[in-house]
Design a protein around this motif. Structure first.
Motif: not given
Length: 87
Positions: A15-21, A41-52, A54-64
């Motif tokens: 959770l300490k690193q969650a502030k980086n989101l 977040m803006n829906a226009a760049g949603l796919e690019d943002t979720t890919k970025a 997902q590469k973070l080490s503290f992110v387990k899973k992303i759900e819409p």
């Protein structure tokens, strides 16, 4: 005038690193017990943002979020029974 927004639920391991989101969108809620973040977040760049994200080490899973798909207008087909009990 208003941009299309979408919500994401991001499950995190720290959770300490969650502030980086915050750099990816607006954080609406952080659950300390279940360790997830609700963010908008803006829906226009949603796919690019979720890919970025997902590469973070503290992110387990992303759900819409399914909140936009839930029916919020209700109708009642049952007649009002208060008129039967009036004096």
């Amino acid at each position: 005038m208003f941009k299309e927004r979408s919500a994401l639920i991001v499950w995190v391991s720290d959770l300490k690193q969650a502030k980086n989101l915050e750099r990816y969108g607006n954080i609406h809620y952080i659950s300390k017990k279940m360790q997830y973040v609700v963010m908008y977040m803006n829906a226009a760049g949603l796919e690019d943002t979720t890919k970025a994200m997902q590469k973070l080490s503290f992110v387990k899973k992303i759900e819409p979020s399914m909140r936009g798909e839930i029916k919020t207008e209700y109708n009642s087909n049952v007649p009002d029974k208060t008129s039967f009990y009036s004096y």
